[in-house]
Design an enzyme around this catalytic site. Sequence first.
Site, PDB file in Angstrom:
ATOM      1  N   ASP A  35       0.913  -1.145   0.081  1.00  0.00           N
ATOM      2  CA  ASP A  35      -0.081  -0.073  -0.010  1.00  0.00           C
ATOM      3  C   ASP A  35       0.820   1.204  -0.024  1.00  0.00           C
ATOM      4  O   ASP A  35       0.739   2.261  -0.925  1.00  0.00           O
ATOM      5  CB  ASP A  35      -0.789   0.106   1.295  1.00  0.00           C
ATOM      6  CG  ASP A  35      -0.192  -0.431   2.542  1.00  0.00           C
ATOM      7  OD1 ASP A  35       0.852  -0.412   2.626  1.00  0.00           O
ATOM      8  OD2 ASP A  35      -1.214  -0.107   3.524  1.00  0.00           O
ATOM      9  N   ARG A  76     -10.421   1.692   5.338  1.00  0.00           N
ATOM     10  CA  ARG A  76      -9.870   1.006   4.354  1.00  0.00           C
ATOM     11  C   ARG A  76     -10.693   0.918   3.118  1.00  0.00           C
ATOM     12  O   ARG A  76     -10.382   0.616   2.095  1.00  0.00           O
ATOM     13  CB  ARG A  76      -9.632  -0.492   4.878  1.00  0.00           C
ATOM     14  CG  ARG A  76      -8.314  -0.545   5.749  1.00  0.00           C
ATOM     15  CD  ARG A  76      -8.044  -1.966   5.986  1.00  0.00           C
ATOM     16  NE  ARG A  76      -7.291  -2.386   7.077  1.00  0.00           N
ATOM     17  CZ  ARG A  76      -6.096  -2.303   7.332  1.00  0.00           C
ATOM     18  NH1 ARG A  76      -5.217  -1.757   6.376  1.00  0.00           N
ATOM     19  NH2 ARG A  76      -5.615  -2.575   8.716  1.00  0.00           N
ATOM     20  N   ASP A  81      -5.494   2.478   6.628  1.00  0.00           N
ATOM     21  CA  ASP A  81      -6.627   2.638   7.684  1.00  0.00           C
ATOM     22  C   ASP A  81      -6.110   3.647   8.615  1.00  0.00           C
ATOM     23  O   ASP A  81      -4.918   4.114   8.725  1.00  0.00           O
ATOM     24  CB  ASP A  81      -6.804   1.240   8.325  1.00  0.00           C
ATOM     25  CG  ASP A  81      -5.341   1.011   9.135  1.00  0.00           C
ATOM     26  OD1 ASP A  81      -4.399   0.832   8.495  1.00  0.00           O
ATOM     27  OD2 ASP A  81      -5.516   0.561  10.291  1.00  0.00           O
ATOM     28  N   ASP A  85       6.892   3.952   3.820  1.00  0.00           N
ATOM     29  CA  ASP A  85       6.990   4.912   4.479  1.00  0.00           C
ATOM     30  C   ASP A  85       8.473   4.990   5.088  1.00  0.00           C
ATOM     31  O   ASP A  85       9.538   5.677   4.602  1.00  0.00           O
ATOM     32  CB  ASP A  85       5.927   5.058   5.654  1.00  0.00           C
ATOM     33  CG  ASP A  85       6.076   6.283   6.911  1.00  0.00           C
ATOM     34  OD1 ASP A  85       6.467   7.233   6.400  1.00  0.00           O
ATOM     35  OD2 ASP A  85       5.535   5.958   7.875  1.00  0.00           O
ATOM     36  N   VAL A 130      -2.595   9.499   5.726  1.00  0.00           N
ATOM     37  CA  VAL A 130      -3.442   9.312   4.660  1.00  0.00           C
ATOM     38  C   VAL A 130      -4.283   7.835   4.966  1.00  0.00           C
ATOM     39  O   VAL A 130      -4.002   6.918   5.347  1.00  0.00           O
ATOM     40  CB  VAL A 130      -3.151   9.053   3.140  1.00  0.00           C
ATOM     41  CG1 VAL A 130      -2.638  10.701   2.821  1.00  0.00           C
ATOM     42  CG2 VAL A 130      -1.885   8.126   2.986  1.00  0.00           C
TER      43      VAL A 130
END
Length: 178
Positions: free
Chosen positions: A91, A156, A150, A94, A144
């Site tokens: 997803d 989600r 989530d 980071d 986000v």
Amino acid sequence: MEQDRIFVKPIFTREEIKKRVAELGAIISKDYRDKHLFLIGILKGAYPFFADLSRAISLPLQVDFLMVSGHKVVSELTQNIAGCDILVVEDIVDSGMTWDALKKGLQKSAIKSLKLCALLDKPYRRKMSVEIDYTGFSTPNKYVVGYGLDYKGKYRNLPYIAVLDQISTEEEDLLYSA
Ligand code: IMP
Ligand code: MG
């Protein structure tokens, strides 16, 4: 109340996501034309992206999933991936710690190649350097939600990606450390 949390405008609309996923699917289909493409989806966050992306790829690929929690891989693959060209579908990247753990684990199998496709790239808080092979979008340095991402297990299922409104810095730090 949490249910009353207000979203700012979507930063990526469902139309923008649809268009980008189709573009990625076309590029991946071309790159893996003569290969043994095996997609590994990272749960839970990648589930909508994975479903859409896999259907945008016009190749006879295989799929499996790994569950990741707190930067650790907490499940096992159900199939032998030896000899396959692995494309991990994430997803968001980071800190890069999740990808680091995944890479180390997957490289133990005799795979042919290993690449990363991430819906979102948030490069501001990297702890390990990550080369993302296929990126959907770059995101601002904000928390986000939506399209798989989530907040405390919720949002989600939003069909777009949005920045959470009314979130304190302390709360944001907690979310990242969770
Ligand atoms: P990394 O290991 O720090 O690269 O983070 C990857 C994981 O952190 C993602 O798979 C998400 O589950 C979570 N994450 C990082 N940023 C966000 C965000 O803005 N919203 C929701 N989840 C996030
Ligand atoms: Mg998460």
